[in-house]
Design a protein around this motif. Structure first.
Motif, PDB file in Angstrom:
ATOM      1  N   ILE A 176      84.899 -65.273  72.606  1.00 43.21           N
ATOM      2  CA  ILE A 176      84.577 -63.873  72.310  1.00 43.21           C
ATOM      3  C   ILE A 176      85.454 -63.355  71.177  1.00 43.21           C
ATOM      4  O   ILE A 176      86.681 -63.494  71.214  1.00 43.21           O
ATOM      5  N   ARG A 177      84.805 -62.764  70.197  1.00 47.18           N
ATOM      6  CA  ARG A 177      85.513 -62.002  69.158  1.00 47.18           C
ATOM      7  C   ARG A 177      85.124 -60.541  69.357  1.00 47.18           C
ATOM      8  O   ARG A 177      84.027 -60.116  68.984  1.00 47.18           O
ATOM      9  N   GLU A 178      86.032 -59.827  70.005  1.00 50.05           N
ATOM     10  CA  GLU A 178      85.698 -58.458  70.396  1.00 50.05           C
ATOM     11  C   GLU A 178      85.571 -57.515  69.201  1.00 50.05           C
ATOM     12  O   GLU A 178      84.730 -56.611  69.185  1.00 50.05           O
ATOM     13  N   GLY A 179      86.394 -57.699  68.220  1.00 46.14           N
ATOM     14  CA  GLY A 179      86.408 -56.749  67.111  1.00 46.14           C
ATOM     15  C   GLY A 179      86.997 -55.420  67.553  1.00 46.14           C
ATOM     16  O   GLY A 179      87.374 -55.226  68.712  1.00 46.14           O
ATOM     17  N   LYS A 180      87.058 -54.488  66.664  1.00 42.22           N
ATOM     18  CA  LYS A 180      87.601 -53.174  66.997  1.00 42.22           C
ATOM     19  C   LYS A 180      86.510 -52.254  67.527  1.00 42.22           C
ATOM     20  O   LYS A 180      85.346 -52.371  67.155  1.00 42.22           O
ATOM     21  N   LYS A 181      86.938 -51.374  68.391  1.00 37.83           N
ATOM     22  CA  LYS A 181      86.013 -50.372  68.911  1.00 37.83           C
ATOM     23  C   LYS A 181      85.749 -49.351  67.815  1.00 37.83           C
ATOM     24  O   LYS A 181      86.667 -48.694  67.328  1.00 37.83           O
ATOM     25  N   LEU A 182      84.500 -49.244  67.439  1.00 37.42           N
ATOM     26  CA  LEU A 182      84.174 -48.374  66.312  1.00 37.42           C
ATOM     27  C   LEU A 182      84.320 -46.911  66.682  1.00 37.42           C
ATOM     28  O   LEU A 182      83.965 -46.483  67.784  1.00 37.42           O
ATOM     29  N   ALA A 183      84.840 -46.140  65.757  1.00 42.18           N
ATOM     30  CA  ALA A 183      84.933 -44.689  65.923  1.00 42.18           C
ATOM     31  C   ALA A 183      83.797 -44.029  65.156  1.00 42.18           C
ATOM     32  O   ALA A 183      83.414 -44.476  64.074  1.00 42.18           O
ATOM     33  N   VAL A 184      83.252 -42.975  65.748  1.00 42.97           N
ATOM     34  CA  VAL A 184      82.155 -42.256  65.096  1.00 42.97           C
ATOM     35  C   VAL A 184      82.737 -41.398  63.982  1.00 42.97           C
ATOM     36  O   VAL A 184      83.451 -40.415  64.236  1.00 42.97           O
ATOM     37  N   LYS A 185      82.463 -41.776  62.766  1.00 41.86           N
ATOM     38  CA  LYS A 185      82.967 -41.034  61.600  1.00 41.86           C
ATOM     39  C   LYS A 185      82.164 -39.765  61.365  1.00 41.86           C
ATOM     40  O   LYS A 185      82.709 -38.700  61.093  1.00 41.86           O
ATOM     41  N   ARG A 186      80.865 -39.886  61.454  1.00 45.29           N
ATOM     42  CA  ARG A 186      80.011 -38.733  61.148  1.00 45.29           C
ATOM     43  C   ARG A 186      78.725 -38.811  61.966  1.00 45.29           C
ATOM     44  O   ARG A 186      78.152 -39.896  62.135  1.00 45.29           O
ATOM     45  N   ILE A 187      78.297 -37.653  62.454  1.00 43.89           N
ATOM     46  CA  ILE A 187      76.978 -37.517  63.079  1.00 43.89           C
ATOM     47  C   ILE A 187      76.140 -36.637  62.169  1.00 43.89           C
ATOM     48  O   ILE A 187      76.518 -35.489  61.885  1.00 43.89           O
ATOM     49  N   ARG A 188      75.022 -37.168  61.707  1.00 39.53           N
ATOM     50  CA  ARG A 188      74.189 -36.432  60.753  1.00 39.53           C
ATOM     51  C   ARG A 188      72.837 -36.147  61.392  1.00 39.53           C
ATOM     52  O   ARG A 188      72.174 -37.062  61.899  1.00 39.53           O
ATOM     53  N   ILE A 189      72.474 -34.870  61.393  1.00 37.49           N
ATOM     54  CA  ILE A 189      71.207 -34.436  61.965  1.00 37.49           C
ATOM     55  C   ILE A 189      70.227 -34.144  60.830  1.00 37.49           C
ATOM     56  O   ILE A 189      70.562 -33.430  59.878  1.00 37.49           O
ATOM     57  N   ALA A 209      85.118 -38.494  65.354  1.00 32.25           N
ATOM     58  CA  ALA A 209      86.561 -38.722  65.502  1.00 32.25           C
ATOM     59  C   ALA A 209      87.341 -37.622  64.789  1.00 32.25           C
ATOM     60  O   ALA A 209      87.005 -37.207  63.679  1.00 32.25           O
ATOM     61  N   ARG A 210      88.339 -37.127  65.475  1.00 30.42           N
ATOM     62  CA  ARG A 210      89.264 -36.135  64.911  1.00 30.42           C
ATOM     63  C   ARG A 210      90.677 -36.544  65.319  1.00 30.42           C
ATOM     64  O   ARG A 210      90.869 -37.467  66.103  1.00 30.42           O
ATOM     65  N   TRP A 211      91.655 -35.836  64.823  1.00 30.21           N
ATOM     66  CA  TRP A 211      93.027 -36.225  65.146  1.00 30.21           C
ATOM     67  C   TRP A 211      93.332 -36.069  66.633  1.00 30.21           C
ATOM     68  O   TRP A 211      94.226 -36.742  67.168  1.00 30.21           O
ATOM     69  N   TRP A 212      92.559 -35.219  67.328  1.00 30.63           N
ATOM     70  CA  TRP A 212      92.833 -34.990  68.749  1.00 30.63           C
ATOM     71  C   TRP A 212      91.887 -35.792  69.657  1.00 30.63           C
ATOM     72  O   TRP A 212      92.004 -35.745  70.869  1.00 30.63           O
ATOM     73  N   ARG A 213      90.919 -36.517  69.098  1.00 26.70           N
ATOM     74  CA  ARG A 213      90.032 -37.330  69.908  1.00 26.70           C
ATOM     75  C   ARG A 213      89.641 -38.588  69.151  1.00 26.70           C
ATOM     76  O   ARG A 213      89.619 -38.622  67.918  1.00 26.70           O
ATOM     77  N   LYS A 214      89.297 -39.630  69.899  1.00 29.64           N
ATOM     78  CA  LYS A 214      89.060 -40.942  69.316  1.00 29.64           C
ATOM     79  C   LYS A 214      87.674 -41.089  68.708  1.00 29.64           C
ATOM     80  O   LYS A 214      87.468 -41.930  67.845  1.00 29.64           O
ATOM     81  N   GLY A 215      86.720 -40.321  69.164  1.00 33.70           N
ATOM     82  CA  GLY A 215      85.354 -40.480  68.667  1.00 33.70           C
ATOM     83  C   GLY A 215      84.723 -41.768  69.146  1.00 33.70           C
ATOM     84  O   GLY A 215      84.044 -42.460  68.386  1.00 33.70           O
ATOM     85  N   GLU A 216      84.915 -42.105  70.420  1.00 36.84           N
ATOM     86  CA  GLU A 216      84.389 -43.351  70.960  1.00 36.84           C
ATOM     87  C   GLU A 216      82.860 -43.348  70.981  1.00 36.84           C
ATOM     88  O   GLU A 216      82.235 -42.307  71.207  1.00 36.84           O
ATOM     89  N   PHE A 217      82.299 -44.520  70.766  1.00 45.04           N
ATOM     90  CA  PHE A 217      80.844 -44.649  70.777  1.00 45.04           C
ATOM     91  C   PHE A 217      80.410 -45.553  71.927  1.00 45.04           C
ATOM     92  O   PHE A 217      80.966 -46.637  72.126  1.00 45.04           O
ATOM     93  N   LYS A 218      79.407 -45.091  72.669  1.00 45.70           N
ATOM     94  CA  LYS A 218      78.753 -45.903  73.685  1.00 45.70           C
ATOM     95  C   LYS A 218      77.255 -45.695  73.550  1.00 45.70           C
ATOM     96  O   LYS A 218      76.775 -44.550  73.511  1.00 45.70           O
ATOM     97  N   GLU A 219      76.548 -46.805  73.503  1.00 46.65           N
ATOM     98  CA  GLU A 219      75.108 -46.739  73.284  1.00 46.65           C
ATOM     99  C   GLU A 219      74.405 -45.962  74.400  1.00 46.65           C
ATOM    100  O   GLU A 219      73.495 -45.170  74.150  1.00 46.65           O
ATOM    101  N   GLU A 220      74.857 -46.180  75.632  1.00 47.04           N
ATOM    102  CA  GLU A 220      74.242 -45.499  76.764  1.00 47.04           C
ATOM    103  C   GLU A 220      74.423 -43.986  76.661  1.00 47.04           C
ATOM    104  O   GLU A 220      73.507 -43.212  76.950  1.00 47.04           O
ATOM    105  N   VAL A 221      75.608 -43.568  76.237  1.00 49.91           N
ATOM    106  CA  VAL A 221      75.878 -42.134  76.090  1.00 49.91           C
ATOM    107  C   VAL A 221      75.024 -41.537  74.983  1.00 49.91           C
ATOM    108  O   VAL A 221      74.502 -40.417  75.098  1.00 49.91           O
ATOM    109  N   LEU A 222      74.849 -42.274  73.892  1.00 47.10           N
ATOM    110  CA  LEU A 222      74.019 -41.773  72.795  1.00 47.10           C
ATOM    111  C   LEU A 222      72.580 -41.558  73.258  1.00 47.10           C
ATOM    112  O   LEU A 222      71.961 -40.545  72.908  1.00 47.10           O
ATOM    113  N   GLN A 223      72.046 -42.486  74.044  1.00 45.90           N
ATOM    114  CA  GLN A 223      70.683 -42.321  74.528  1.00 45.90           C
ATOM    115  C   GLN A 223      70.565 -41.077  75.411  1.00 45.90           C
ATOM    116  O   GLN A 223      69.570 -40.349  75.361  1.00 45.90           O
TER     117      GLN A 223
END
Length: 754
Positions: A176-189, A209-223
Motif C-alpha cells: 500500500i502506498r497511502e499518499g497524503k490525505k488531500l485537503a480541499v483547497k477550493r469548493i466552486r459552485i 482548508a483554513r488555518w483553523w481546520r484541515k479541510g478533510e475530504f471524504k467521498e461519502e460526506v461529499l455525496q
C-alpha cells in the motif's frame, strides 16, 4: 472473464481430444474415469460433481456440462478432460485439474494510517480459504475504495502473491502506498444565480482548508453534501433544483483538491391553494388547525413533509393506523397547489398485550402501570405514556414496544423488557466532610420478590453520626393505586462540636394517584411520631437555640405532599418536570413538645438542548416558623444548605455551611432559596454521565430578611456512575465564588437523589 476464457479453452481442448480419439459417427461409451492433478481435493468429490458415469454414452454436451459443474465448485483454475480409446466403442477419460491456491496468510505493507486488523476485516480473506484471481482483485478494490472514502484519493494498492509449496499454500501481500490525505483547497459552485456560493457552502460538511481546520475530504460526506444542497434549495422554493454534475481535480503537486459542483436551480415556486378530500374521522376544522403553510408562502419541501407527518400522526392518535395521505402537486404559474387525498381505512383496536423479557418482575406489576388495555382503540400517545410509566418504576434498563398489525387491521402489542439490577447491598467505610469517618451496613430492595414492593434496612455508625432505619413500601395497597409506607428509625447526629441530637420514632405514609389536575399528580399524607433529646452540650456552647439538655421531648407532626412528576425517566431524565410541595404541621391539636409549620416548594425542569445534551433547572424554596410567642424552631427542621446537604446543594462550600450563624453556632435558617442550572450529557447512556453546573443559594434567620440577590454562588464539573448493587455514585468539583478559602472543593455523593 479469466474464468470464462479458461472454461472455453478447456472445452476446445477436450473437444479436439475427443475428435482425435474416436470417430463421431460411432456411439462411444465411458469405460473408465480417472482424476489427475488433485492434491487437496477428494477425488470422489470430483467424480460426483462432474456427473459422468462409467458405462453411459459419451457426448459433447455431457462433457461441457461436466466442465461447468467442476468450475462451479470454485476450487480449480484449470480443468481438462482427456479421452484415450481403449476399445472399439469405449474410451478412458482423464479429468485433469489444476487447483486454486489456499490462503496461508494475508499481510499488509505500507499501511500507516490504519491497523492491519482493520484492513483484514475489510478484505474478508481468511486463512484456509481457496483464493482465485477474482477474489484477490475484489480485495484490492475494497482497499482502494476504503482509502478513497477516508480521503486518501491517491492511494495505490498492489497485490503480491507467493506460493509456498506444491500443495498450493499462498502468502498474499498487499503493498500500500497511502499518499497524503488531500485537503480541499477550493469548493466552486457553478450555475447558482438566486443563492450565493456562501449560502450553499454553509449547507456542506465538506469545508475548504483554513488555518483553523484541515479541510478533510471524504467521498461519502461529499455525496451527502450534494443531497443537503438540493434539500436547501427545496426549502427556499426551488422545487426542481438538482445537482447536475460534480467533479474532483488536483493541483500539480497533487496535495490540494478542488471540488466543482454544478447546480440547476429552476424557477422559484410558492404554495397555492391547499385542499383535501376523503376525511371523515378528522373534521375540516381539525385539519385546518394542522396547517403550517399558507397560500403565497415560498414553497418548502420540509414544511410540506412535516404537514403530511402531522396529519398521519393525527389519524394514528384516533386509531387509524392504516390511514394514508396521498399528495398531488399540480403547478400553475409557479404556484404549487397542494391537494391531499385521505384514505382513512378502519379503526385499529388492541387485540392482546404481551409482556416479554421479565424474568424477575411479576407481570401484574408491569400491567397495572399500563394505560393501554386489550379492546381499546389504539392511540400512540397512550402507548407512549404507558411505556413512560413502566420506565418510572426504575426496575428496567430498557422498555421497547413492538406493534404488530393483524390482517383485520387490529394490532397486537409486545412490550419487551430488559431488567436491571435493582437491589443494593452496602457494607464498608466512607468519609464526608461533615460526618467524618462513617461505616455503613444495609440493603435496599426496591422490587421485593418481583412484587414492586420496597424494603430498606440501613445502619450507619461513626464518630459524628449513628443511624438505623427500617422501611417498607407497598405501592398498590389492596390492588388500588394507593401507596403505603411504614418506617421506623433511630438517629444520633453531632452538631459540629456543640451538642448531640438523638431522634427515635417512626412514620406512616399513604399516597394516592390522582386524575386531576392531571394523571401525573399524586398526593401523600404522613404522620410522624418521635422522641427528641439533646445531649452532651460542650462547655463553650452558647445555646442560641434555647435547647434543653437531657430532657426527652415528643414531636408529633402531620405532613401533606403534592407531587407532579412528568419526567420521561426516573434517573437521568431528558425532558419533563417534577414539582413537589410539602406542608408540615407539628404541635397544636397533634400534641407534642414541638410546635411549628414548614413549607417546601421544589421544582425541577428538564429540556433537551442538542443531541443528548440536557439542561436541568432547579429551584427550591423553604419557609419554617414556630407557633407561639417564643418562635422556637427545632434545629433539625431549620434549613442548612451548602455542599451536598439534602436541604439544598450549593457545591463549592462545605456541608451545612451556608446560612445564619449565631454566637459561633450554625443554627440554620427559617427561610431558604437554592437554585441550580446543570447540563448533563451521557458518556455511556444510563451508566456514565458528565455534568457542568452552577449553584446559587442562601438561608436566612428570618423570612423577612430573605434577599434573592444575596446568594452564595458556585460553578463546577462532575460525573455520575451507576454501579450495580450499589446505586449511583457522584463526584463533583466546584469553586465557590463567595467562599473565603477561594479553593476548588470536591464532593462525593451516594444515592439517586441528585
Amino acid at each position: 472473464m479469466n474464468r470464462f476464457k479458461a472454461w472455453m479453452l478447456a472445452l476446445i481442448f477436450t473437444a479436439v481430444s475427443l475428435l482425435a480419439t474416436v470417430s463421431t459417427a460411432q456411439a462411444i461409451k465411458v469405460g473408465e474415469i480417472e482424476v489427475s492433478g488433485a492434491l487437496r481435493t477428494d477425488k470422489s468429490l470430483i467424480l460426483t460433481a462432474c456427473g459422468l458415469l462409467v458405462g453411459e454414452e459419451l457426448s459433447t454436451e455431457k462433457v461441457q456440462q461436466a466442465i461447468r459443474h467442476l468450475y462451479s465448485l470454485g476450487i480449480f483454475s484449470d480443468i481438462r478432460i482427456l479421452a484415450v480409446q481403449t476399445g472399439e466403442d469405449e474410451v478412458k477419460l482423464t479429468i485433469a485439474v489444476k487447483e486454486l491456491p489456499v490462503l496461508e496468510k494475508v499481510t499488509f505493507i505500507g499501511n500507516k494510517r490504519f491497523k492491519a486488523t482493520k484492513l483484514k476485516k475489510l478484505v474478508g480473506l481468511r486463512k484456509g480459504q481457496v483464493v482465485s484471481p477474482k477474489a484477490i482483485k475484489d480485495a484490492q478494490q475494497k482497499l482502494i475504495s476504503f482509502y478513497k472514502k477516508e480521503g486518501y484519493l491517491l492511494a495505490q494498492v498492489t497485490p503480491e502473491s507467493f506460493q509456498l509449496d506444491k500443495e498450493g499454500r499462498l502468502i498474499l501481500n498487499f503493498r500500500i502506498r497511502e499518499g497524503k490525505k488531500l485537503a480541499v483547497k477550493r469548493i466552486r459552485i457553478h450555475g447558482n444565480k438566486a443563492v450565493s456560493q456562501r449560502e450553499i457552502k454553509k449547507q456542506m460538511k465538506t469545508k475548504e482548508a483554513r488555518w483553523w481546520r484541515k479541510g478533510e475530504f471524504k467521498e461519502e460526506v461529499l455525496q451527502q453534501d450534494l443531497n443537503r444542497i438540493v434539500d436547501f434549495y427545496r426549502k427556499q422554493g426551488f422545487r426542481d433544483a438538482k445537482v447536475v454534475k460534480d467533479s474532483l481535480s488536483y493541483d500539480i503537486s497533487k496535495k490540494s483538491l478542488f471540488v466543482d459542483i454544478t447546480v440547476s436551480e429552476g424557477p422559484r415556486y410558492r404554495f397555492g391553494r391547499i385542499s383535501w378530500e376523503g376525511n371523515k374521522a378528522l373534521s375540516d376544522k381539525e385539519l385546518s388547525q394542522l396547517l403550517t403553510i399558507n397560500p403565497g408562502d415560498i414553497y418548502n419541501q420540509e414544511k410540506l413533509d412535516n404537514l403530511l407527518a402531522a396529519i398521519r400522526a393525527a389519524y394514528y392518535e384516533k386509531g387509524y393506523l392504516s390511514a394514508t395521505v396521498i399528495p398531488s402537486e399540480p403547478v400553475v404559474d409557479n404556484r404549487v397547489n397542494i391537494h391531499l387525498r385521505l384514505e382513512e381505512g378502519a379503526v385499529s383496536k388492541i387485540r392482546e398485550i404481551t409482556i416479554a423479557g421479565n424474568t424477575k418482575t411479576k407481570e401484574k406489576v408491569i400491567r397495572r402501570e399500563l394505560s393501554i388495555k386489550p379492546g381499546q382503540v389504539f392511540r400512540r400517545s397512550v402507548l407512549e405514556r404507558s411505556i413512560r410509566d413502566v420506565y418510572q418504576l426504575n426496575f428496567f434498563s430498557n422498555v421497547e414496544p413492538e406493534v404488530k398489525p393483524l390482517p383485520n387491521g387490529d394490532v397486537d402489542i409486545i412490550i419487551n423488557i430488559e431488567e436491571k439490577s435493582t437491589g443494593q447491598a452496602m457494607a464498608g467505610l466512607g468519609y464526608s466532610e461533615r460526618d467524618k469517618l462513617v461505616g455503613s451496613v444495609g440493603f435496599n430492595i426496591p422490587n421485593l420478590f418481583g412484587n414492586g414492593q420496597s424494603l430498606e434496612l440501613n445502619c450507619d455508625f461513626g464518630t459524628r453520626r449513628e443511624t438505623f432505619k427500617f422501611s417498607f413500601t407497598e405501592p398498590w395497597l389492596l390492588g388500588t393505586p394507593t401507596a403505603a409506607t411504614l418506617s421506623i428509625y433511630s438517629t444520633k447526629d453531632k452538631w459540629e462540636s456543640h451538642f448531640d441530637e438523638k431522634r427515635q420514632g417512626g412514620y406512616g405514609r399513604i399516597g394516592r394517584r390522582l386524575t386531576w389536575p392531571d394523571s401525573y399528580s399524586r398526593v401523600y399524607l404522613r404522620y410522624r411520631l418521635e422522641s427528641v433529646e439533646y445531649l452532651n452540650f460542650s462547655e463553650d456552647f452558647s445555646n442560641p437555640l434555647g435547647l434543653k439538655e437531657n430532657q426527652p421531648q415528643v414531636s408529633s407532626s402531620l405532613g401533606l405532599t403534592y407531587l407532579r412528576d412528568s419526567r420521561d425517566m426516573p434517573q437521568f431524565p431528558t425532558r419533563g418536570s417534577m414539582c413537589v410541595y410539602t406542608l408540615d404541621f407539628a404541635g397544636g391539636p397533634l400534641q407534642g413538645d414541638e410546635s411549628y409549620h414548614k413549607q417546601i416548594l421544589e421544582s425541577d425542569f428538564y429540556f433537551p438542548i442538542l443531541g443528548r445534551l440536557t439542561l436541568m433547572l432547579k429551584l427550591k424554596l423553604g419557609l419554617v416558623d414556630a407557633f407561639g410567642s417564643d418562635r422556637k424552631v427545632p434545629p433539625s427542621e431549620r434549613f442548612k444548605p451548602g455542599g451536598t446537604s439534602l436541604d439544598g446543594m450549593i457545591r463549592g462550600y462545605s456541608d451545612w455551611s451556608v446560612g445564619p450563624v449565631q454566637q459561633g453556632v450554625r443554627t440554620g435558617g427559617r427561610a431558604m432559596l437554592v437554585s441550580t442550572a446543570q447540563l448533563q450529557f451521557p458518556l455511556v447512556r444510563q451508566q456514565l454521565y458528565g455534568l457542568l453546573f452552577a449553584d446559587a443559594g442562601n438561608a436566612w434567620r428570618w423570612a423577612s430578611k430573605a434577599n434573592p440577590f444575596h446568594l452564595k454562588r458556585s460553578v463546577g464539573v462532575g460525573m455520575r456512575v451507576v454501579v450495580p448493587m450499589m446505586g449511583t455514585i457522584g463526584l463533583d468539583f466546584a469553586y465557590g465564588f463567595d467562599n473565603p478559602s477561594h479553593k476548588w472543593r470536591s464532593h462525593f455523593q451516594f444515592g439517586t437523589s441528585f
